[in-house]
Motif scaffolding. Sequence first.
Motif, PDB file in Angstrom:
ATOM      1  N   PRO A  80       0.815  -1.230   0.000  1.00 20.23           N
ATOM      2  CA  PRO A  80       0.000   0.000   0.000  1.00 20.23           C
ATOM      3  C   PRO A  80       0.842   1.270   0.000  1.00 20.23           C
ATOM      4  O   PRO A  80       0.369   2.338  -0.401  1.00 20.23           O
ATOM      5  CB  PRO A  80      -0.817  -0.106   1.295  1.00 20.23           C
ATOM      6  N   ALA A  81       2.099   1.162   0.465  1.00 22.02           N
ATOM      7  CA  ALA A  81       2.948   2.358   0.534  1.00 22.02           C
ATOM      8  C   ALA A  81       3.544   2.731  -0.826  1.00 22.02           C
ATOM      9  O   ALA A  81       4.087   3.821  -0.995  1.00 22.02           O
ATOM     10  CB  ALA A  81       4.080   2.118   1.536  1.00 22.02           C
ATOM     11  N   VAL A  82       3.447   1.827  -1.811  1.00 25.30           N
ATOM     12  CA  VAL A  82       4.046   2.094  -3.124  1.00 25.30           C
ATOM     13  C   VAL A  82       3.178   3.097  -3.883  1.00 25.30           C
ATOM     14  O   VAL A  82       1.974   2.885  -4.041  1.00 25.30           O
ATOM     15  CB  VAL A  82       4.169   0.790  -3.940  1.00 25.30           C
ATOM     16  N   PRO A  83       3.761   4.200  -4.365  1.00 30.67           N
ATOM     17  CA  PRO A  83       2.977   5.193  -5.117  1.00 30.67           C
ATOM     18  C   PRO A  83       2.436   4.582  -6.417  1.00 30.67           C
ATOM     19  O   PRO A  83       3.088   3.709  -7.006  1.00 30.67           O
ATOM     20  CB  PRO A  83       4.006   6.299  -5.435  1.00 30.67           C
ATOM     21  N   PRO A  84       1.262   5.032  -6.870  1.00 33.42           N
ATOM     22  CA  PRO A  84       0.648   4.466  -8.084  1.00 33.42           C
ATOM     23  C   PRO A  84       1.562   4.535  -9.308  1.00 33.42           C
ATOM     24  O   PRO A  84       1.580   3.616 -10.122  1.00 33.42           O
ATOM     25  CB  PRO A  84      -0.603   5.340  -8.287  1.00 33.42           C
ATOM     26  N   GLU A  85       2.341   5.617  -9.419  1.00 35.51           N
ATOM     27  CA  GLU A  85       3.211   5.746 -10.609  1.00 35.51           C
ATOM     28  C   GLU A  85       4.307   4.686 -10.642  1.00 35.51           C
ATOM     29  O   GLU A  85       4.792   4.304 -11.708  1.00 35.51           O
ATOM     30  CB  GLU A  85       3.820   7.153 -10.711  1.00 35.51           C
ATOM     31  N   HIS A  86       4.684   4.178  -9.454  1.00 35.94           N
ATOM     32  CA  HIS A  86       5.696   3.115  -9.402  1.00 35.94           C
ATOM     33  C   HIS A  86       5.117   1.778  -9.853  1.00 35.94           C
ATOM     34  O   HIS A  86       5.847   0.918 -10.336  1.00 35.94           O
ATOM     35  CB  HIS A  86       6.280   2.986  -7.994  1.00 35.94           C
ATOM     36  N   LEU A  87       3.804   1.588  -9.664  1.00 38.39           N
ATOM     37  CA  LEU A  87       3.154   0.383 -10.168  1.00 38.39           C
ATOM     38  C   LEU A  87       3.078   0.431 -11.686  1.00 38.39           C
ATOM     39  O   LEU A  87       3.156  -0.603 -12.364  1.00 38.39           O
ATOM     40  CB  LEU A  87       1.738   0.253  -9.584  1.00 38.39           C
ATOM     41  N   LYS A  88       2.932   1.637 -12.234  1.00 35.12           N
ATOM     42  CA  LYS A  88       2.896   1.797 -13.685  1.00 35.12           C
ATOM     43  C   LYS A  88       4.283   1.541 -14.276  1.00 35.12           C
ATOM     44  O   LYS A  88       4.432   0.818 -15.246  1.00 35.12           O
ATOM     45  CB  LYS A  88       2.424   3.206 -14.059  1.00 35.12           C
ATOM     46  N   GLU A  89       5.306   2.145 -13.672  1.00 33.54           N
ATOM     47  CA  GLU A  89       6.687   2.001 -14.136  1.00 33.54           C
ATOM     48  C   GLU A  89       7.634   2.491 -13.041  1.00 33.54           C
ATOM     49  O   GLU A  89       7.578   3.652 -12.651  1.00 33.54           O
ATOM     50  CB  GLU A  89       6.902   2.811 -15.419  1.00 33.54           C
ATOM     51  N   PRO A  90       8.505   1.608 -12.529  1.00 33.37           N
ATOM     52  CA  PRO A  90       9.369   1.993 -11.400  1.00 33.37           C
ATOM     53  C   PRO A  90      10.495   2.960 -11.761  1.00 33.37           C
ATOM     54  O   PRO A  90      10.989   3.658 -10.883  1.00 33.37           O
ATOM     55  CB  PRO A  90       9.939   0.655 -10.912  1.00 33.37           C
ATOM     56  N   LEU A  91      10.929   3.015 -13.018  1.00 32.16           N
ATOM     57  CA  LEU A  91      12.068   3.861 -13.394  1.00 32.16           C
ATOM     58  C   LEU A  91      11.594   5.234 -13.875  1.00 32.16           C
ATOM     59  O   LEU A  91      10.803   5.337 -14.816  1.00 32.16           O
ATOM     60  CB  LEU A  91      12.902   3.192 -14.492  1.00 32.16           C
ATOM     61  N   VAL A  92      12.106   6.277 -13.245  1.00 27.71           N
ATOM     62  CA  VAL A  92      11.655   7.646 -13.538  1.00 27.71           C
ATOM     63  C   VAL A  92      11.935   8.021 -14.987  1.00 27.71           C
ATOM     64  O   VAL A  92      11.087   8.600 -15.673  1.00 27.71           O
ATOM     65  CB  VAL A  92      12.350   8.663 -12.588  1.00 27.71           C
ATOM     66  N   TYR A  93      13.144   7.683 -15.503  1.00 30.68           N
ATOM     67  CA  TYR A  93      13.476   8.118 -16.867  1.00 30.68           C
ATOM     68  C   TYR A  93      12.599   7.429 -17.916  1.00 30.68           C
ATOM     69  O   TYR A  93      12.313   7.999 -18.968  1.00 30.68           O
ATOM     70  CB  TYR A  93      14.965   7.924 -17.172  1.00 30.68           C
ATOM     71  N   MET A  94      12.130   6.217 -17.598  1.00 29.28           N
ATOM     72  CA  MET A  94      11.189   5.536 -18.500  1.00 29.28           C
ATOM     73  C   MET A  94       9.845   6.257 -18.498  1.00 29.28           C
ATOM     74  O   MET A  94       9.221   6.445 -19.554  1.00 29.28           O
ATOM     75  CB  MET A  94      10.996   4.079 -18.064  1.00 29.28           C
ATOM     76  N   ARG A  95       9.392   6.651 -17.306  1.00 25.73           N
ATOM     77  CA  ARG A  95       8.114   7.370 -17.212  1.00 25.73           C
ATOM     78  C   ARG A  95       8.178   8.690 -17.971  1.00 25.73           C
ATOM     79  O   ARG A  95       7.237   9.064 -18.671  1.00 25.73           O
ATOM     80  CB  ARG A  95       7.755   7.636 -15.743  1.00 25.73           C
ATOM     81  N   LYS A  96       9.311   9.388 -17.840  1.00 22.47           N
ATOM     82  CA  LYS A  96       9.470  10.667 -18.551  1.00 22.47           C
ATOM     83  C   LYS A  96       9.472  10.462 -20.062  1.00 22.47           C
ATOM     84  O   LYS A  96       8.862  11.231 -20.815  1.00 22.47           O
ATOM     85  CB  LYS A  96      10.771  11.351 -18.113  1.00 22.47           C
ATOM     86  N   ALA A  97      10.173   9.417 -20.514  1.00 23.00           N
ATOM     87  CA  ALA A  97      10.242   9.129 -21.950  1.00 23.00           C
ATOM     88  C   ALA A  97       8.860   8.787 -22.494  1.00 23.00           C
ATOM     89  O   ALA A  97       8.479   9.251 -23.572  1.00 23.00           O
ATOM     90  CB  ALA A  97      11.214   7.974 -22.206  1.00 23.00           C
ATOM     91  N   GLN A  98       8.087   8.000 -21.732  1.00 20.70           N
ATOM     92  CA  GLN A  98       6.733   7.646 -22.154  1.00 20.70           C
ATOM     93  C   GLN A  98       5.859   8.902 -22.211  1.00 20.70           C
ATOM     94  O   GLN A  98       5.084   9.080 -23.155  1.00 20.70           O
ATOM     95  CB  GLN A  98       6.128   6.617 -21.200  1.00 20.70           C
ATOM     96  N   GLY A  99       6.010   9.771 -21.220  1.00 17.78           N
ATOM     97  CA  GLY A  99       5.245  11.022 -21.212  1.00 17.78           C
ATOM     98  C   GLY A  99       5.550  11.890 -22.417  1.00 17.78           C
ATOM     99  O   GLY A  99       4.641  12.458 -23.046  1.00 17.78           O
ATOM    100  N   SER A 100       6.828  12.004 -22.772  1.00 15.63           N
ATOM    101  CA  SER A 100       7.230  12.800 -23.941  1.00 15.63           C
ATOM    102  C   SER A 100       6.682  12.200 -25.232  1.00 15.63           C
ATOM    103  O   SER A 100       6.232  12.917 -26.138  1.00 15.63           O
ATOM    104  CB  SER A 100       8.758  12.876 -24.043  1.00 15.63           C
ATOM    105  N   TRP A 101       6.720  10.875 -25.319  1.00 15.42           N
ATOM    106  CA  TRP A 101       6.205  10.189 -26.503  1.00 15.42           C
ATOM    107  C   TRP A 101       4.702  10.422 -26.646  1.00 15.42           C
ATOM    108  O   TRP A 101       4.199  10.672 -27.754  1.00 15.42           O
ATOM    109  CB  TRP A 101       6.525   8.695 -26.391  1.00 15.42           C
ATOM    110  N   GLU A 102       3.981  10.373 -25.533  1.00 16.56           N
ATOM    111  CA  GLU A 102       2.531  10.617 -25.570  1.00 16.56           C
ATOM    112  C   GLU A 102       2.221  12.032 -26.055  1.00 16.56           C
ATOM    113  O   GLU A 102       1.262  12.243 -26.814  1.00 16.56           O
ATOM    114  CB  GLU A 102       1.925  10.390 -24.186  1.00 16.56           C
ATOM    115  N   LYS A 103       3.044  12.998 -25.631  1.00 21.75           N
ATOM    116  CA  LYS A 103       2.831  14.381 -26.094  1.00 21.75           C
ATOM    117  C   LYS A 103       3.003  14.485 -27.602  1.00 21.75           C
ATOM    118  O   LYS A 103       2.265  15.209 -28.287  1.00 21.75           O
ATOM    119  CB  LYS A 103       3.803  15.327 -25.377  1.00 21.75           C
ATOM    120  N   ARG A 104       3.977  13.759 -28.144  1.00 22.64           N
ATOM    121  CA  ARG A 104       4.197  13.751 -29.599  1.00 22.64           C
ATOM    122  C   ARG A 104       2.992  13.167 -30.330  1.00 22.64           C
ATOM    123  O   ARG A 104       2.564  13.684 -31.367  1.00 22.64           O
ATOM    124  CB  ARG A 104       5.443  12.930 -29.951  1.00 22.64           C
ATOM    125  N   ILE A 105       2.453  12.073 -29.780  1.00 23.06           N
ATOM    126  CA  ILE A 105       1.288  11.425 -30.411  1.00 23.06           C
ATOM    127  C   ILE A 105       0.099  12.383 -30.412  1.00 23.06           C
ATOM    128  O   ILE A 105      -0.594  12.548 -31.422  1.00 23.06           O
ATOM    129  CB  ILE A 105       0.924  10.123 -29.661  1.00 23.06           C
TER     130      ILE A 105
END
Length: 526
Positions: A80-105
């Motif tokens: 329960p202590a794990v933040p929701p974004e860590h369940l989506k993807e534990p690595l910050v740079y991966m989350r940022k890359a996915q976010g940037s890609w979504e903006k392009r789409i």
Amino acid sequence: MWQEESDLSLSIAQMVQKLKGSNLYAQLERQAWASLQRTDIKLESLKEDIKRFFKTSGWEKKLQNAVYSELSVFPLPINPAVPPEHLKEPLVYMRKAQGSWEKRILKSLNSMCTELSIPLARKRPIGEQKELLNKWNEMGTDEPDLSHFRPVYAPKDFLEVLINLRNPNYENGDSLGFRTHLGLIQVPLKVKDIPELKELFVELGLTTGQLGIDDSTQVPPELFENEHVRIGQKVLVEQDSAAAQQYVRQGSPTALRAELWALILNISSQPEDILYYEQLKTNVIQHDLLVDSLIYKDVKLTASNDDYYFVFEDYLYQVLLCFSRDTSVLSHFAYNSASPPRSYIRGKLGIEEYAVFYPPNGVIPFHGFSMYVAPLCFLYNEPSKLYQIFREMYVRFFFRLHSISSHPSGIVSLCLLFETLLQTYLPQLFYHLREIGAQPLRISFKWMVRAFSGYLATDQLLLLWDRILGYNSLEILAVLAAAVFAFRAVNLMEVTSLAAAEAVLADLSTLKVMPLLQIFLFATVT
């Protein structure tokens, strides 16, 4: 010991919470109340009697299958202590890359909207609704003008994003081992080597019977095939999802495949499922979305031109148009590194209470997306069943092939696994192709993104997808891609350009999947 008990309690609590909102929970509750009218249910032994009733009536097995299905998608417990974004993807740079890609789409989608002066969504006039309803089963005959529409992105655009992916902690080449990786993917993720893959895919070994090898005309059916079919029929009688998943690791008989896959995915066409599909169909009839044109365009560019799949054009439109309206798909974003795009009601930009997900399922189709559905049309001819199977395949597996994550079955890990296998076990071929500017991943990427759909003959593709379901993993895609290069190695060593290498690997429709995988994993590579 205490920690294990604590984890088990947490897992049970989380599983109960997940199942409480399901149709199965309501059905079990109804059955429990109904069972109270039975003469063999006694008040003094109520709990045990109801448990026995569930077991003998088959409801216990349905509950087991539901639990197994949930665990296959998202293993518990979740701290329960794990933040929701860590369940989506534990690595910050991966989350940022996915976010940037979504903006392009989204930028691409919005610019298309602006250029063509087309709204993201509109209600169809009554006349148009009637017309669409009348031709629902023959939408393939419709020829709308799609010349101005373009796919939001293609696999090669996505590959360029992955090639530029970097872990900021390794900017200076800290990792000596990773510095020796000469492929296009430059992120330090742990991928399996051949011994680990042999351990994972142990049922593919040379001493184990396989459909795709031992059902050939040279092998008498009484040696393997007849017995395998008999066991498959028994698995279906037992209605056990876990047993079905283990069984298809050796391949599924053609006559049993549709039922076995449905059992593994825990899909049973209940009246409420058919009603839900009809509601989605009504949403399609009533509202026109911009993504509908992207779906039409994709089917016309891919499946309609495929010798195997062009006959299923109408099914593809029905399934994909309904899929785009299905808000239940949104739940998979809890464990998907991607996030559903949001749009705002006109004139209310930036006001959260006027925000909606667009499209309603949160998934923007790309070039080749319809090929995830096409092979399933060979197995299911009832639209609502076909739809349920595709939706479950997507939220379990296919979403990982077009989102940036560190998951072992994610496309980044698959690319790295493919390159590592080639560089480690076929170094001469890897270096030769690299030197002539024909990086192997540039050729194999499109195969993996589509899970080989549209590249292999359909019977071979279904044998491959048997193993994806059986092992609950997409890693076999990378292994097969490497095995294809190993199989064509002699020809590839003679090419002098990327175009020539692509020509050697242009046609995979004659390949036999299982012999390739067996030889690569268990016979050739040491």
